[in-house]
Structure formats: structure tokens, C-alpha cells
Design a protein around this motif. Structure first.
Motif, PDB file in Angstrom:
ATOM      1  N   GLY A 250       0.666  -1.324   0.127  1.00 10.91           N
ATOM      2  CA  GLY A 250       0.170   0.037  -0.102  1.00 10.91           C
ATOM      3  C   GLY A 250       0.733   1.248  -0.027  1.00 10.91           C
ATOM      4  N   LEU A 251       1.887   1.265   0.708  1.00 11.81           N
ATOM      5  CA  LEU A 251       2.721   2.570   0.950  1.00 11.81           C
ATOM      6  C   LEU A 251       3.423   2.605  -0.248  1.00 11.81           C
ATOM      7  N   ALA A 252       4.026   1.459  -0.934  1.00  8.33           N
ATOM      8  CA  ALA A 252       4.594   1.724  -2.124  1.00  8.33           C
ATOM      9  C   ALA A 252       3.800   2.397  -3.310  1.00  8.33           C
ATOM     10  N   CYS A 253       2.545   1.849  -3.420  1.00  5.76           N
ATOM     11  CA  CYS A 253       1.565   2.434  -4.293  1.00  5.76           C
ATOM     12  C   CYS A 253       1.238   3.935  -4.311  1.00  5.76           C
ATOM     13  N   GLU A 254       1.202   4.142  -2.643  1.00  2.11           N
ATOM     14  CA  GLU A 254       1.205   5.572  -2.458  1.00  2.11           C
ATOM     15  C   GLU A 254       2.354   6.531  -2.819  1.00  2.11           C
ATOM     16  N   LEU A 255       3.677   5.872  -2.643  1.00  2.00           N
ATOM     17  CA  LEU A 255       4.913   6.714  -3.296  1.00  2.00           C
ATOM     18  C   LEU A 255       4.643   6.828  -4.939  1.00  2.00           C
ATOM     19  N   VAL A 256       4.542   5.880  -5.380  1.00  2.00           N
ATOM     20  CA  VAL A 256       4.214   5.869  -6.927  1.00  2.00           C
ATOM     21  C   VAL A 256       3.145   6.891  -7.458  1.00  2.00           C
ATOM     22  N   ARG A 257       2.051   6.883  -6.842  1.00  2.00           N
ATOM     23  CA  ARG A 257       1.026   7.690  -7.136  1.00  2.00           C
ATOM     24  C   ARG A 257       1.575   9.219  -6.950  1.00  2.00           C
ATOM     25  N   CYS A 258       2.459   9.598  -5.874  1.00  2.00           N
ATOM     26  CA  CYS A 258       2.841  10.883  -5.808  1.00  2.00           C
ATOM     27  C   CYS A 258       4.041  11.226  -6.505  1.00  2.00           C
ATOM     28  N   GLU A 259       4.927  10.096  -6.867  1.00  2.00           N
ATOM     29  CA  GLU A 259       6.019  10.570  -7.433  1.00  2.00           C
ATOM     30  C   GLU A 259       6.676   9.768  -8.994  1.00  2.00           C
ATOM     31  N   ARG A 260       5.545   9.496  -9.537  1.00  2.00           N
ATOM     32  CA  ARG A 260       5.604   8.575 -10.800  1.00  2.00           C
ATOM     33  C   ARG A 260       5.954   9.399 -11.838  1.00  2.00           C
ATOM     34  N   GLU A 261       5.602  10.609 -12.049  1.00  2.00           N
ATOM     35  CA  GLU A 261       6.195  11.430 -12.999  1.00  2.00           C
ATOM     36  C   GLU A 261       7.336  11.948 -12.918  1.00  2.00           C
ATOM     37  N   ALA A 262       7.852  12.330 -11.655  1.00  2.00           N
ATOM     38  CA  ALA A 262       9.026  13.061 -11.722  1.00  2.00           C
ATOM     39  C   ALA A 262      10.213  11.787 -11.952  1.00  2.00           C
ATOM     40  N   ASP A 263       9.912  10.661 -11.166  1.00  2.00           N
ATOM     41  CA  ASP A 263      10.635   9.423 -11.468  1.00  2.00           C
ATOM     42  C   ASP A 263      10.892   9.058 -12.911  1.00  2.00           C
ATOM     43  N   ALA A 264      10.000   9.005 -13.647  1.00  2.00           N
ATOM     44  CA  ALA A 264       9.755   8.516 -15.050  1.00  2.00           C
ATOM     45  C   ALA A 264      10.812   9.583 -15.657  1.00  2.00           C
ATOM     46  N   ALA A 265      10.560  10.787 -15.545  1.00  2.00           N
ATOM     47  CA  ALA A 265      11.345  11.670 -16.369  1.00  2.00           C
ATOM     48  C   ALA A 265      13.080  11.691 -16.233  1.00  2.00           C
ATOM     49  N   ARG A 266      13.247  11.390 -14.725  1.00  3.93           N
ATOM     50  CA  ARG A 266      14.635  11.372 -14.361  1.00  3.93           C
ATOM     51  C   ARG A 266      15.216   9.985 -15.079  1.00  3.93           C
ATOM     52  N   ILE A 267      14.554   8.850 -14.931  1.00  5.44           N
ATOM     53  CA  ILE A 267      14.924   7.666 -15.253  1.00  5.44           C
ATOM     54  C   ILE A 267      15.123   7.679 -16.588  1.00  5.44           C
ATOM     55  N   ALA A 268      14.209   8.203 -17.494  1.00  7.35           N
ATOM     56  CA  ALA A 268      14.411   8.329 -19.051  1.00  7.35           C
ATOM     57  C   ALA A 268      15.611   8.907 -19.313  1.00  7.35           C
ATOM     58  N   ALA A 269      16.188  10.039 -18.752  1.00  8.22           N
ATOM     59  CA  ALA A 269      16.905  10.520 -18.939  1.00  8.22           C
ATOM     60  C   ALA A 269      18.355  10.043 -18.816  1.00  8.22           C
ATOM     61  N   LEU A 270      18.469   9.176 -17.780  1.00 10.45           N
ATOM     62  CA  LEU A 270      19.571   8.500 -17.319  1.00 10.45           C
ATOM     63  C   LEU A 270      19.674   7.350 -18.410  1.00 10.45           C
ATOM     64  N   ARG A 271      18.559   6.851 -18.848  1.00  6.47           N
ATOM     65  CA  ARG A 271      18.718   5.810 -19.822  1.00  6.47           C
ATOM     66  C   ARG A 271      18.843   6.263 -21.137  1.00  6.47           C
ATOM     67  N   ASP A 272      18.587   7.497 -21.576  1.00  2.98           N
ATOM     68  CA  ASP A 272      19.285   7.976 -23.083  1.00  2.98           C
ATOM     69  C   ASP A 272      20.593   8.386 -22.809  1.00  2.98           C
ATOM     70  N   ARG A 273      21.021   8.537 -21.877  1.00  5.96           N
ATOM     71  CA  ARG A 273      22.489   8.929 -21.462  1.00  5.96           C
ATOM     72  C   ARG A 273      23.155   7.772 -21.512  1.00  5.96           C
ATOM     73  N   LEU A 274      22.624   6.635 -21.091  1.00  5.71           N
ATOM     74  CA  LEU A 274      23.347   5.438 -21.160  1.00  5.71           C
ATOM     75  C   LEU A 274      23.484   5.001 -22.770  1.00  5.71           C
ATOM     76  N   TRP A 275      22.402   5.034 -23.339  1.00  2.00           N
ATOM     77  CA  TRP A 275      22.426   4.678 -24.685  1.00  2.00           C
ATOM     78  C   TRP A 275      23.391   5.526 -25.630  1.00  2.00           C
ATOM     79  N   ALA A 276      23.498   6.769 -25.317  1.00  2.00           N
ATOM     80  CA  ALA A 276      24.355   7.772 -26.103  1.00  2.00           C
ATOM     81  C   ALA A 276      25.788   7.415 -25.602  1.00  2.00           C
ATOM     82  N   GLY A 277      26.061   6.855 -24.454  1.00  2.00           N
ATOM     83  CA  GLY A 277      27.166   6.615 -24.149  1.00  2.00           C
ATOM     84  C   GLY A 277      27.959   5.385 -24.927  1.00  2.00           C
ATOM     85  N   VAL A 278      27.132   4.327 -24.730  1.00  2.00           N
ATOM     86  CA  VAL A 278      27.610   3.098 -25.437  1.00  2.00           C
ATOM     87  C   VAL A 278      27.461   2.981 -26.944  1.00  2.00           C
TER      88      VAL A 278
END
Length: 380
Positions: A250-278
């Protein structure tokens, strides 16, 4: 020291914010009682924790709390959805895809051996399943379509809205395995024509061993229980409820509901940096490049290097996988990548980097350096 972790698609670490709440429910000084023992105050208190968590899970999906059935994870939720509905439709027809997780493919195969009919739709080379291909597979006796929201190996996202509309127009139940997406994508069951949805807490920084099945409240939609006993979860899933794990979910769902959009944007930027690097290495194929993907998935095939040798060489410095964790001990090529049309040798020379909430920029830099150095050495 802990090596950089890039296997979030297999399991994510529990968020430290949920751990104290879970451990407080285990000991004599906590609310440890059986939540079914509602004749006494400790049992009622435990039951209240269960219902508060049920409301948190429901809020993540915009569901009614009465539509949430707790399970041990997405595997059990998938089995309950597929086999539980199949037993209400003896000998009927199921449509799924060739790239599902084994937690869907194996129940379908077991039902097929017992007389049900199963059609497995092949994905496009980009890794997504076309709604038209699902529509072409439907028959008058089709009672269930089961399709993952996003693939666990490639991260490719399927158009579940269109598939759900096809099913709704034909009064066919639609099950979605959302194990990979609950922590990354919005999934509003009021807006989407989905009837059953499987979740697993450990995919979005909750504890292992707990998940849920969303079951739309419809008069014609009921499941045959797969576990029999004390009749918990409205008779759909017997067994003493694990209060501490459910509170963690339940708490994990609550954190996702509040933080999902910010997490997704940051994680996608890191993934794209990884692909650009390799990618300057050359000879790398980005699997799923032609379709929408989850922000944390990067699935690569590497020319000129044996997959097993590459994974073993990387394992000392990076925690990554060759695909689904369920197949990590088997050398055969990924069934997902071969279904997408990759030659077996290239499918076997594939890696999955999966990023998550706690991935850092420093870890991305380490991954680029290690991957580049080892691929160059093996090719040389």
C-alpha cells in the motif's frame, strides 16, 4: 562495495520509507495479530491496516477498494485471473501474445493441455502487439484476452486501450499483466476498458511476496478460486493475510502515485544517457526502438560477441541480465526477441539494462565505461 544495479525489471530494492512501517507490524509490540481475528481488538487493528492498504492500491488504479484482491505477487494474480476465469468457461478460447511472461504463458499452456484453445499472437519486429492482430484472432468462443501492458525484457508498451475496446465491444474479458508498468505508467481502470489487472509490489520498490489482482465489479465476471481454505478475500483467495507485506504494498503504491511522473522523467534521461554513451561502439541493436518503451528499459543486442561470455564478463562489475530473471539459468535465446524476428545468435547476445528509482548518474558513467571496455576487449 555494492556494484551498480541495473536489474530493476527483475526486482527493485524496497524503498527505505516503507520498511519501518512493515517491521512495526511483526513483533509483540506491534499490530501482529491475524486480521481475520476480528473478535478482539488486536485483530481488528490488523484488519484496519489491511483495508487502509487496499484503499491505497485502489487509489493507484482509480479503482473501488472492493475490486482489489491481495495475492502473493503477479504470478499468482495472473494464474488466478486466467485459470480462475477459464474454469467458468470450459473448453473456451483464450487469446494472448507470444511475448508474455511465463506467468501467463505457462497457465495458458496448462489449460491448453486440458482442452482449452489458445491463440498466441506474434508481435511486430518493434516488439509491440498490434490491436488488429488481436482482433483477427478473436472467435465466437473467445472469453479472455490476456496481454501485458509492457514487456518485461524490452519495455515496449502495448496499446491496451484499443485492445480493451475491441474486447468490450464483444463482451470478452480483458486481462492486463501490469507487473512492469504499475510503477511507471498511469493505469486508470475507470478510463481504460480493462477487467483484470495484475500487480507485483517488488517491481516498484515494495516488498517481495505480495501483489494484487484488480477484478472489475461486473455481474458476469467472477473467478473460480485457485486456493481453498478460510475464504479470505471474499472467497477468491484463501490464506492468512500478511499484514506487514500488504502495508508495504500500500505504501509503495502511495509513493508511486505521488512521485511517478518525476521518477519517470529522471529515469528516462539516465537511460538515454546510457544509450548515447555506449552506442559509439557500433554494432549495437536497440531492441524495441520502433515502439514506445518504458523509461527504465534498455535492451541491446551486440554484434561480434557471444551473449553468455559477455554477461559473464560484465557480471563482476555490473548487475544486469540477459532478459527475464526467470530464464537467467538457461542458455536458450529469449522467446521475446526471437518472436520479434531476431536471429537466435543475436537474440542470445542481448542484454537488458533496467533502471529505477535509486539509479544514479555516477552509476550510468560506470556502466558506460565498463560496457565499452569489455565489449572492445571481447571483440579484439
Amino acid at each position: 562495495m555494492r556494484i551498480p544495479y541495473f536489474d530493476y525489471a527483475a526486482t527493485a530494492p524496497a524503498d527505505p520509507r516503507i520498511i519501518p512501517a512493515m517491521t512495526s507490524l511483526l513483533g509483540l509490540d506491534g499490530d501482529f495479530a491475524n486480521p481475520s481475528s476480528t473478535l478482539h481488538a488486536p485483530g481488528r487493528t490488523a484488519a484496519a491496516h489491511i483495508e487502509a492498504a487496499r484503499a491505497q492500491v485502489a487509489a493507484l488504479l482509480d479503482a473501488d477498494p472492493r475490486e482489489i484482491v491481495f495475492t502473493s505477487g503477479a504470478t499468482e494474480a495472473n494464474n488466478l485471473a486466467i485459470k480462475g476465469l477459464a474454469e467458468r468457461h470450459p473448453g473456451g478460447h483464450i487469446v494472448t501474445s507470444a511475448i508474455e511472461h511465463d506467468a501467463v504463458l505457462a497457465p495458458c499452456a496448462q489449460l491448453e493441455a486440458r482442452g482449452w484453445q489458445v491463440t498466441r499472437v506474434t508481435p511486430r519486429p518493434s516488439g509491440d502487439v498490434e490491436p488488429d492482430a488481436i482482433a483477427d484472432a478473436l472467435r465466437p468462443d473467445t472469453f479472455l484476452v490476456s496481454l501485458m501492458h509492457a514487456n518485461n525484457e524490452t519495455g515496449v508498451i502495448n496499446d491496451i486501450g484499443t485492445v480493451g475496446a475491441l474486447c468490450r465491444a464483444r463482451s470478452i474479458a480483458f486481462h492486463v499483466d501490469a507487473a512492469q508498468t504499475a510503477g511507471a505508467l498511469a493505469l486508470n481502470v475507470r478510463a481504460l476498458p480493462v477487467d483484470l489487472v495484475s500487480l507485483s509490489a517488488h517491481k516498484f520498490c515494495g516488498p517481495k511476496g505480495i501483489g494484487a489482482l484488480y477484478l472489475r465489479r461486473r455481474a458476469d465476471l467472477e473467478l473460480e478460486p485457485q486456493l481453498h481454505g478460510g475464504g479470505q478475500e471474499r472467497g477468491r483467495r484463501s490464506g492468512t493475510l500478511a499484514t506487514h507485506q500488504i502495508v508495504g504494498l500500500g505504501l509503495a503504491c502511495e509513493l508511486v502515485r505521488c512521485e511517478r511522473e518525476a521518477d519517470a522523467a529522471r529515469i528516462a534521461a539516465l537511460r538515454d544517457r546510457l544509450w548515447a554513451g555506449v552506442s559509439p561502439l557500433g554494432g549495437l541493436h536497440l531492441n524495441g526502438a520502433g515502439a514506445p518503451r518504458l523509461p527504465g528499459h534498455l535492451n541491446l543486442s551486440v554484434d561480434g560477441v557471444g551473449g553468455e561470455v559477455l554477461l559473464q564478463a560484465l557480471a563482476a562489475d555490473l548487475a544486469i541480465s540477459g532478459g527475464s530473471a526467470c530464464h537467467s539459468a538457461t542458455p536458450r535465446p529469449s522467446h521475446v526477441l526471437t518472436a520479434m524476428g531476431l536471429p537466435p545468435a543475436l537474440a542470445q547476445a542481448s542484454l537488458r539494462f533496467s533502471l529505477g528509482r535509486f539509479t544514479t548518474a555516477d552509476e550510468i558513467g560506470t556502466a558506460i565505461e565498463v560496457f565499452t571496455r569489455i565489449v572492445m576487449r571481447l571483440r579484439g
